[in-house]
Design a protein around this motif. Sequence first.
Motif, short mmCIF file in Angstrom:
data_model
loop_
_atom_site.label_atom_id
_atom_site.label_comp_id
_atom_site.label_asym_id
_atom_site.label_seq_id
_atom_site.Cartn_x
_atom_site.Cartn_y
_atom_site.Cartn_z
N PHE A 169 0.87 -1.17 0.00
CA PHE A 169 0.00 0.00 0.00
C PHE A 169 0.91 1.23 0.00
O PHE A 169 2.04 1.17 0.48
CB PHE A 169 -0.91 0.02 1.24
N TYR A 170 0.41 2.32 -0.55
CA TYR A 170 1.17 3.57 -0.52
C TYR A 170 1.00 4.26 0.83
O TYR A 170 -0.08 4.23 1.43
CB TYR A 170 0.69 4.53 -1.60
N LEU A 171 2.06 4.93 1.26
CA LEU A 171 2.00 5.81 2.41
C LEU A 171 2.70 7.11 2.04
O LEU A 171 3.86 7.11 1.62
CB LEU A 171 2.66 5.17 3.63
N PHE A 172 1.98 8.23 2.17
CA PHE A 172 2.48 9.55 1.81
C PHE A 172 2.59 10.40 3.07
O PHE A 172 1.69 10.40 3.91
CB PHE A 172 1.51 10.25 0.84
N SER A 173 3.67 11.15 3.17
CA SER A 173 3.83 12.02 4.33
C SER A 173 4.83 13.13 4.02
O SER A 173 5.76 12.95 3.23
CB SER A 173 4.32 11.23 5.55
N LYS A 174 4.63 14.28 4.67
CA LYS A 174 5.61 15.36 4.57
C LYS A 174 6.74 15.16 5.57
O LYS A 174 7.73 15.90 5.55
CB LYS A 174 4.93 16.71 4.80
N GLU A 175 6.57 14.20 6.46
CA GLU A 175 7.60 13.90 7.45
C GLU A 175 8.72 13.06 6.83
O GLU A 175 8.49 12.30 5.89
CB GLU A 175 6.99 13.15 8.64
N GLN A 176 9.90 13.17 7.40
CA GLN A 176 11.03 12.37 6.92
C GLN A 176 10.94 10.93 7.40
O GLN A 176 11.43 10.01 6.74
CB GLN A 176 12.35 12.99 7.41
N GLU A 177 10.30 10.71 8.53
CA GLU A 177 10.12 9.37 9.07
C GLU A 177 8.67 9.23 9.55
O GLU A 177 8.07 10.18 10.05
CB GLU A 177 11.07 9.11 10.24
N VAL A 178 8.14 8.04 9.39
CA VAL A 178 6.82 7.72 9.91
C VAL A 178 6.95 6.49 10.81
O VAL A 178 7.45 5.44 10.35
CB VAL A 178 5.80 7.45 8.78
N TYR A 179 6.53 6.60 12.05
CA TYR A 179 6.68 5.51 13.00
C TYR A 179 5.33 4.83 13.20
O TYR A 179 4.41 5.40 13.80
CB TYR A 179 7.23 6.04 14.33
N LEU A 180 5.22 3.61 12.68
CA LEU A 180 4.00 2.83 12.81
C LEU A 180 4.36 1.41 13.24
O LEU A 180 5.45 0.92 12.93
CB LEU A 180 3.26 2.77 11.46
#
Length: 315
Positions: A286-297
Amino acid sequence: MTDQIAKKYSFSLPQKLYPAKLLLTGEYSVLNGSSAVLIPLPIFGARWKKMDNLRSDWRDLLSGFLSYLRKDTSESPFLKMKSMEGAFEAGYFLDSNVPQGCGLGSSGVFCAAIYDAFGIKNQNETPMQVRERLRLMENFFHGKSSGLDPLVSYYNKAVHLRSEEINFFQTEEGGANNYIPNVWLFDSGKKRSTATLVNSFNKHLEDPDNRKCFFNEYMPIIEKVTHHYLKGEWEEWYSGIKEISRHQTKIFKPMIPDDIYELWIKGLQSESYYMKLCGAGGGGFFYLFSKEQEVYLPKFKGILITEYLSSLIAD
């Protein structure tokens, strides 16, 4: 022995990479006439190689594929069947690292390589003609193919489909904000069947309310987001991705696994990231889009692919 078979059946296999593809916009809607944007993803792909003893699963795939081609393309053949059979007899196969059932076009890579090696081509053939041939080939895997996945792998170029016209393109420097939001492929760890999901969605559209939502609300958003992407208007594009993400939770809820759906909704509520389908959904990436440099999930196994969105090939 291999050289004798190659000479007998007259084949010479291209020595190049057939890349995987990303469908950035157009999941399901492209099968109903919308625009679509696809780009090559060369971190995955396939090359022709030789093996003394072909694996049984490869032999079974080839047997079924050849039988399908003889039946469905017999009236207007566009492949050198004898040469293809000879290559397989000599032990040639496609060595691929494209994950299957994950939305990256593994079957498209296969069809692109087959057509490149064994297609009966002419100098005047157009991308639309090539697409139609590739579509017929890929129907073997999906039942109903758009032909776009193998087209991207065959030409190794980014494709914009609009009103049944194919354009190869590159992004433009445009808009007040040229910063591209980060994009990851989120691995759900689940496999899925594209054909089953497409059939399920077609039944979903038989309901008048579902059709109205899909055609009157969702497809215009696809057109808008595609326009922003092609213009390099990244801020507007990112806002459009949010709209797609929100609509997909309603229209494509059966294509989103429960654990992914939970993360998906959290992203929309926090506005820290947005998710959407990559291909048919149901599993795979799945795609994940973010303006953050890292996404913690939790259990997030992501592949950062932002660089491939801005490094496209012009025609």
